[in-house]
Structures are given as C-alpha cells and as structure tokens.
Design an enzyme around this catalytic site. Structure first.
Site, PDB file in Angstrom:
ATOM      1  N   LYS A 194       0.650  -1.186   0.072  1.00 14.54           N
ATOM      2  CA  LYS A 194       0.348   0.268   0.273  1.00 14.54           C
ATOM      3  C   LYS A 194       1.070   1.423   0.143  1.00 14.54           C
ATOM      4  CE  LYS A 194      -2.905  -2.932  -0.351  1.00 14.54           C
ATOM      5  NZ  LYS A 194      -4.504  -3.029   1.032  1.00 14.54           N
TER       6      LYS A 194
HETATM    7  C1  PLP Z   1      -5.224  -4.653   1.407  1.00 11.20           C
HETATM    8  C2  PLP Z   1      -6.428  -4.261   1.647  1.00 11.20           C
HETATM    9  C3  PLP Z   1      -7.428  -4.580   2.520  1.00 11.20           C
HETATM   10  C4  PLP Z   1      -6.777  -5.803   3.384  1.00 11.20           C
HETATM   11  O1  PLP Z   1      -6.477  -5.131   4.160  1.00 11.20           O
HETATM   12  P1  PLP Z   1      -4.991  -6.175   5.075  1.00 11.20           P
HETATM   13  O2  PLP Z   1      -3.914  -4.900   5.566  1.00 11.20           O
HETATM   14  O3  PLP Z   1      -4.372  -6.633   3.994  1.00 11.20           O
HETATM   15  O4  PLP Z   1      -6.032  -6.535   6.015  1.00 11.20           O
HETATM   16  C5  PLP Z   1      -8.965  -4.955   2.135  1.00 11.20           C
HETATM   17  N1  PLP Z   1      -9.162  -4.641   1.068  1.00 11.20           N
HETATM   18  C6  PLP Z   1      -8.772  -3.750   0.245  1.00 11.20           C
HETATM   19  C7  PLP Z   1      -9.173  -3.157  -1.304  1.00 11.20           C
HETATM   20  C8  PLP Z   1      -7.666  -4.171  -0.017  1.00 11.20           C
HETATM   21  O5  PLP Z   1      -6.904  -3.864  -0.716  1.00 11.20           O
END
Ligand code: PLP
Length: 403
Positions: A194
């Site tokens: 991210k």
């Molecule tokens: C990364 C992501 C999540 C989950 O996040 P985590 O930190 O991996 O639990 C949920 N929704 C979307 C759209 C994501 O890209």
C-alpha cells in the site's frame, strides 16, 4: 548488470524510518504508547477527518467498522465484486449477508447503476451498509452512492485501502479520500504494497465522535477504564463512591486489534513522506500513460474519473487478450522472466467457493469482463523514470505489439 526485479508493488523504507522504529523499541511502551495517538492525530489531519483509530491491519479496520455499526446477523451489506476478500469477509465475521454489486468494466468501480441493482436484490432484507472500494486509488462516485444508500436506509463505509492520498472534486470543492464527507467511516491498510507501510497496520477514520469511541473500545476487548462509563457501581466504586483504581468493565465483545507503538512509529515516519510518495506515483503514472498510448486500443490503462486527482495504488492495464490471441498467464510468465512482476486484482469475490456455496451463482458481467482483461503493472515510489518505459517495452514485446 541485469535490471533489478520490479514487483507490482512494494514498500519504500528509508534511514529515518529505521531510526524511528529503533527509537520506539528503546522506549517504555512497545504496545500502547504515545506513538499510537500521535499516528492517529497525524493521519486524521492528513486525510482531513476529525477522528482516526489505528488498528492491527486493514481487515481489522473493516471488521471494526462493521462492528461499530452494530451489524446484526442476517442484515445485509453491499460490496463490489472486484475487491480484496476482506471487504466481504468483514460482513460475514458479524453474521451479516453480502450482496455483490457489479462494477464498471472500464474502471473496476461500483457505479450508481450497479449499486441500484444490488439494492433491488436486497428487497425484503435489512440493508445496513454499502462498502464502495476506491479501486486502484480512483475515487468511487461517493455523493451518488451515498444518496442511493441513504434512500435505502443504509450508510456508506468506504474501503479506502487503495485510496490514501487521492484527491477529488465532486462539484462542491476539493475533498480527500478518508475525510468521510459522504460516509460514516473509511478504512485504510498499511500492508507493504500500500501507499505507506507498517508491515501490518490499519486505520479507520470518521467524523462521528460516538463511532470513534466505539471503534477504540472494540479494538481493545470492548474494555473501558473511564469511571464515568461504569455500569456496575458496586464493583466499580468504593462505598464512598470513589472509583476503584484497578477496575475495568466490558460492556460488549471486542478484540485485540491494537497497532503496537513500534509500528505506529513506522507509520508516523512513513506518513511524513506521503506527499512525496504520492507525487512520485503520479509522475510514474504519467510516464506509463505517455508510453502506453502507442499500445491502444489493445492495451488501455484504467482512466481516472473526471474531477479526480488519484495517487494510484495500482497501475492497472486492461488488455484485450482474446483479440491478441494470447493469454494472461503466458504474458505474466514472459514478463516475470524479464524481472517484471505483475498481479491480477482481483479474482471477483462472488466466484470464491465460499461465497458461491453460500449464495449460488451471481451474474455480474461487468466484473467478469474487467477480470478477463486486468493486469497490475509495477508501481511503487522508488521506481525510476526509466522503469515504466522498460515495463511498457516488455509488455509490447510480450504481446507482439512492438513497433
Ligand atoms: C489490502 C486491502 C485490504 C486488507 O488490508 P490488510 O491490511 O491486508 O488486512 C482490504 N481491502 C482492500 C481493498 C485492500 O486492498
């Protein structure tokens, strides 16, 4: 020297990030220390929301948001079919039911039309929330989605895990993803791919102080230590009415979804670079767009909605594999051999065996079309200007489109 491997996404960790973590490790509190509130305040300011609640990861952020709404078993939430599993799973954690909405095959975003059709399917059930995803970092059309949700008696909870740093103007002035102008809450993830990274980490933002308090309580077992909140006065207070110093109370079931001080130190340090990271993502996206123009109409990048200034999380190309007579798997292998990592975002969630077993087959042609063409190309803040050029060249080669 061979060119470095380019994954589709990765973290950018610098010397000051290391120093911030080392400092936190040597401080008094490794779990709930001063950096938790500091990260929350800085994050709230960065996205323009009143409250931000840090938590263990983006999935926990979604689960906390759904719990804070008080979703009851059998109540319904609407989730776009093109998203990560967690957007739907958080509803199931609370015993809620998911209705999958179709997406625009050109953007992967939930649209007012697809939401309208999903709302029709919810007829007769209690619809509580709509969870739009700002897919790839492009903003979903929040004002219209919200109007439809509210007319159906539901609130909007944004899965903003892709959207950190994205700005937009829906016609009433500049806004930022996470400011919650059109939603009850927005959720973020700090997974390494991210825009900023904690390793694992998440955040919920909201304008509502009552939701903020509940989110914080649910994050830590549902516990309260504020004597004002005690309901059991014989246990909570001395005969003379003084609050007992050891006493805590649990009024509802919560979890341990805390984000430790160590990771908040990293989050704070990363957040201080958000503008630079986003600028870099925008610059790289521009190079991709210029380079990719030559591959039209066979390859097209998903276009940002009008009025938006996305800080893209993913660089998603839509490729006409059928028209080109080739396959995505073959292309991915060819690119991988040249040190270029790609990924498919996402396998439509309604096709997952768990959901298919629960709800049967759902016909969502927009999601299927999107899925058949999408491929995420490398995009992260430490890429050089030459990297997208190399990727597009390899892509053209791999597809037999090279000039
Ligand atoms: C990364 C992501 C999540 C989950 O996040 P985590 O930190 O991996 O639990 C949920 N929704 C979307 C759209 C994501 O890209």
């Amino acid at each position: 020297m061979s060119a470095p491997y380019l994954p589709y996404g990765r973290q950018v960790i610098e010397a000051d990030d290391l120093a911030a973590v080392a400092e936190a490790l040597q401080a008094d509190f490794l779990t709930t220390g001063p950096r938790v509130a500091a990260f929350e305040h800085a994050f709230a300011r960065a996205v323009g929301a009143r409250h931000a609640i840090a938590c263990a990861n983006g999935t926990a952020a979604l689960h906390l948001a759904i719990m804070a709404l008080g979703l009851k078993p059998g109540e319904v939430c609407i989730v776009p079919a093109i998203t990560f599993l967690a957007t739907a799973n958080c509803v199931r954690y609370q015993g809620g039911e998911v209705i999958f909405a179709d997406v625009d095959p050109k953007t992967g975003l939930m649209t007012p039309e697809s939401l309208g059709r999903a709302i029709d399917k919810a007829e007769g059930k209690r619809l509580r929330a709509v969870l739009p995803v700002h897919f790839a970092g492009n903003p979903a059309p929040l004002p219209t989605l919200r109007a439809l949700a509210e007319a159906a008696g539901a609130v909007v909870v944004e899965d903003a895990c892709h959207g950190l740093g994205t700005g937009m103007d829906f016609g009433s002035g500049p806004e930022r993803i996470g400011d919650c102008r059109h939603s009850a809450m927005a959720t973020f993830s700090f997974h390494p791919v991210k825009t900023i990274a904690c390793g694992e980490g998440g955040m919920v933002t909201t304008e509502d102080p009552v939701l903020a308090e509940r989110l914080a309580r649910l994050r830590s077992h549902g516990m309260v230590r504020d004597p004002e909140c005690f309901t059991n006065t014989s246990l909570g207070r001395d005969a003379d009415g003084t609050a007992n110093p050891w006493y805590y109370e649990m009024a509802e079931l919560g979890y341990n979804y805390r984000l430790p001080d160590i990771l908040c130190a990293l989050g704070l340090s990363q957040l201080s670079k958000l503008d630079r990271f986003c600028q870099r993502r925008r610059a790289l996206a521009e190079i991709y767009r210029t380079q990719m123009a030559a591959l039209a109409p066979w390859v097209q990048l998903i276009a940002p909605p009008p009025g938006s200034d996305p800080a893209l999380h993913l660089m998603v190309a839509l490729i006409d594999f059928a028209g080109l007579g080739t396959s995505r798997a073959k292309l991915m292998q060819t690119l991988s051999r040249q040190g270029i990592g790609t990924q498919v975002h996402y396998v439509p969630v309604h096709h997952q065996p768990y959901y298919r077993d629960r709800y049967g087959h759902t016909d969502l042609p927009g999601a299927d079309q999107f899925y058949s063409q999408c491929l995420s190309l490398p995009l992260f803040a430490s890429m050089t200007d030459r990297d997208p050029v190399r990727v597009v060249r390899a892509l053209a080669d791999g597809l037999g489109l090279a000039a």
